[in-house]
Write an enzyme that holds these catalytic residues in place. Structure first.
Site, mmCIF file in Angstrom:
data_model
loop_
_atom_site.group_PDB
_atom_site.id
_atom_site.type_symbol
_atom_site.label_atom_id
_atom_site.label_comp_id
_atom_site.label_asym_id
_atom_site.label_seq_id
_atom_site.Cartn_x
_atom_site.Cartn_y
_atom_site.Cartn_z
ATOM 1 N N LYS A 187 2.484 5.404 -6.256
ATOM 2 C CA LYS A 187 1.138 5.979 -6.088
ATOM 3 C C LYS A 187 1.016 6.459 -4.653
ATOM 4 C CE LYS A 187 -2.667 5.461 -4.885
ATOM 5 N NZ LYS A 187 -3.129 6.531 -3.967
ATOM 6 N N GLU A 263 2.992 -3.838 4.300
ATOM 7 C CA GLU A 263 3.178 -3.182 5.608
ATOM 8 C C GLU A 263 1.812 -2.647 6.003
ATOM 9 O OE1 GLU A 263 5.920 -3.149 7.269
ATOM 10 O OE2 GLU A 263 7.470 -3.589 5.795
ATOM 11 N N CYS A 297 1.569 3.583 12.329
ATOM 12 C CA CYS A 297 1.214 2.160 12.451
ATOM 13 C C CYS A 297 1.925 1.533 13.648
ATOM 14 C CB CYS A 297 1.576 1.432 11.173
ATOM 15 S SG CYS A 297 3.235 1.824 10.660
ATOM 16 N N GLU A 394 -7.391 -0.317 15.656
ATOM 17 C CA GLU A 394 -6.327 0.684 15.545
ATOM 18 C C GLU A 394 -6.962 2.073 15.639
ATOM 19 O OE1 GLU A 394 -4.466 0.740 11.651
ATOM 20 O OE2 GLU A 394 -2.529 1.169 12.554
#
Ligand code: NAD
Length: 491
Positions: A187, A263, A297, A394
């Site tokens: 997906k 992750e 990331c 972040e």
């Protein structure tokens, strides 16, 4: 086909990709009609592709379950050869795939090319790993029996990927899953599904049997994947994305006790000590911050620099970032493309606004660039005060906040003062300090005097709220294998 105003080469690569769901080897429409993929550099629609319903997703799982036993029994060498052919084909088509990636995701063409190579490396690496799945044979401690262990495929796996590395996130999961003998439902992110569709078509061309890889594209990720997570036939979920969604999926997966690889988000500190080679540190900082426009990331989220060199480092970094050419990734010389969508751009603007309100010093950039497209100026902020959201959240954009420190202990404390633990970067010429600090950092990966850690041959992954599990390296295939122990009676 859509008729928006994009150049003919661009139209050609977009049209060459299947726009449907791949289920059991057949391309078919989605029950929910179509979803629109847009070019983030213009905000214009790029393609309309199938929008899957929950029932379509279940059909994908049905196909993966049906194909499972034959694929698990396929000779490792044959699985390896398919992956190897896929590696060759992806590399051969680098130019087209890179253009496709830039169109759907926005990064400059040179960076897309680099991602194609990085993505392909996972196919080559796991083609090599497929034939090295080992077990053990030992004498039991009493001497009367033998203990044999074997490693078998986990089974049908759901692979959910984010938009920031549209091809590499797919190959990093599909590669090891196929090498291990698992069948999958993939997906991709709604913003960037085209690279995954192109990759699935390449796998078909390379001889992958029907049903081994199924692709579900959807505008409603939650409702579409929920029935799969509740289905006992699904045995594994590998997810790359935000920590919040990771937590949600983990709670859903608790019902069926799914094997998980997570992750998740990061907030990488970039440490520069007073003894560092400052030229290398600035170059490393540009890479660690600006690769993928900061939408990685592993991107350096905050720069902790020794007070003796903080002003010089900040000024030099500002000089480099301030000189970067911003624009549509297809244009020559562009070094920074748009953010992926308005939501992401507005979040970056909000975090920069918070830092400026608290007294951070703008050294370059700091503003959004008016549309079309979702651009933000490359930004360096000096003297960022404690408590600033940029230091704990972040940012996922081209923004570099710099904070100074005065001792090694203070630097380590500041680096670890986050719930995340994915990557960290460390610049020092002192070997003892390098080892000391690298060991003290609470992250899954550390870049020592270099601004990039990603490598198909290395275990990629995090600790703390950055998740668990490793992708790539010797560890990558283990995420898709179960250990079975056979007790042998010799009495
Ligand atoms: P996201 O969590 O919003 O989405 C990731 C994927 O999950 C997408 O495919 C999305 O459609 C799907 N998704 C969203 N909600 C879902 C739900 N309720 N159920 C099932 N699937 C759902 O993240 P994003 O904004 O696409 O990606 C950015 C995030 O990914 C950042 O936080 C970044 O740090 C992280 N990331 C992590 C790594 C890593 O390896 N650790 C790599 C790349 C990106």
């Amino acid at each position: 086909m859509m008729t928006t105003n994009i150049a003919s080469d661009e139209r050609r690569v977009v049209d060459s990709v299947p726009h449907q769901l791949l289920i059991g080897g057949e391309w078919r429409d989605g029950e929910h009609g179509l979803l629109t993929v847009e070019d983030p550099a213009t905000g214009e629609p790029l393609a309309e592709i199938a929008d899957a319903s929950p029932a379509d997703a279940v059909a994908g799982l049905d196909a993966a379950v049906a194909a499972g036993p034959a694929w698990a029994a396929t000779a490792p060498r044959e699985r390896a050869e398919i992956l190897r052919r896929a590696f060759d084909t992806v590399i051969e088509r680098t130019d087209d795939l890179a253009l496709l990636m830039t169109l759907e995701m926005g990064k400059p063409l040179a960076e897309s090319r680099a991602e194609i190579v990085y993505a392909a490396e996972f196919l080559r690496w796991f083609s090599e790993e497929a034939v090295r799945i080992e077990g053990r044979y030992t004498v039991s401690p009493t001497g009367s029996g033998r203990l044999m262990t074997m490693r078998q495929p986990v089974g049908p796996s759901l692979l959910i990927t984010p938009w920031n590395f549209p091809l590499a996130m797919a190959t990093r999961k599909v590669g090891p899953a196929l090498a291990a003998g698992c069948t999958v439902v993939v997906k991709p992110a709604q913003q960037t599904p085209l690279c995954t569709l192109a990759f699935a078509a390449i796998l078909q061309e390379c001889g992958l049997p029907d049903g081994v890889v199924n692709v579900i594209t959807s505008s409603q990720a939650g409702p579409t994947t929920e029935p799969l997570l509740a289905d006992q036939r699904l045995r594994k979920l590998s997810f790359t994305g935000s920590t919040g969604i990771g937590r949600l999926l983990m709670s859903q997966a608790s019902e069926t006790l799914l094997r998980l690889s997570m992750e998740l988000g990061g907030n990488a500190p970039f440490l520069v000590f007073e003894d560092a080679d400052l030229d290398a540190a600035v170059e490393g900082a540009v890479l660690a911050k600006m690769r993928n426009g900061g939408e990685a990331c592993t991107a350096a989220n905050r720069f902790h620099v020794h007070e003796a060199v903080a002003a010089e480092f900040s000024a030099r970094l500002a000089g480099r970032l301030g000189g970067m050419k911003v624009g549509r990734g297809t244009e020559p010389g562009v070094e920074l493309g748009p953010l992926v969508d308005a939501k992401q751009r507005d979040k970056v603007a909000e975090l920069v606004g918070d830092a400026l309100d608290r007294g951070a010093k703008p050294l370059t950039g700091g503003r959004r660039i008016d549309g079309p497209g979702y651009f933000f100026e490359p930004t360096v902020l000096g003297e960022v005060p404690e408590g600033t959201r940029l230091l704990t959240e972040e940012v996922f954009g081209p923004v570099a906040p710099v904070v100074s420190f005065s001792s090694e202990d203070e630097a380590i404390r500041a680096a670890n003062a986050t719930e995340y633990g994915l990557a960290a970067y460390l610049f020092t010429a002192n070997l003892k300090r390098a080892i000391r600090v690298a060991e003290a950092l609470e992250t899954g990966m550390v870049g020592l005097n270099q601004g990039i850690v990603s490598n198909a041959a290395a275990p990629f992954g995090g600790v703390k709220q950055s998740g668990f599990g490793r992708e790539g390296g010797r560890e990558g295939i283990a995420e898709y294998l179960e250990t079975k122990y056979l007790a042998i009676n010799l009495d």
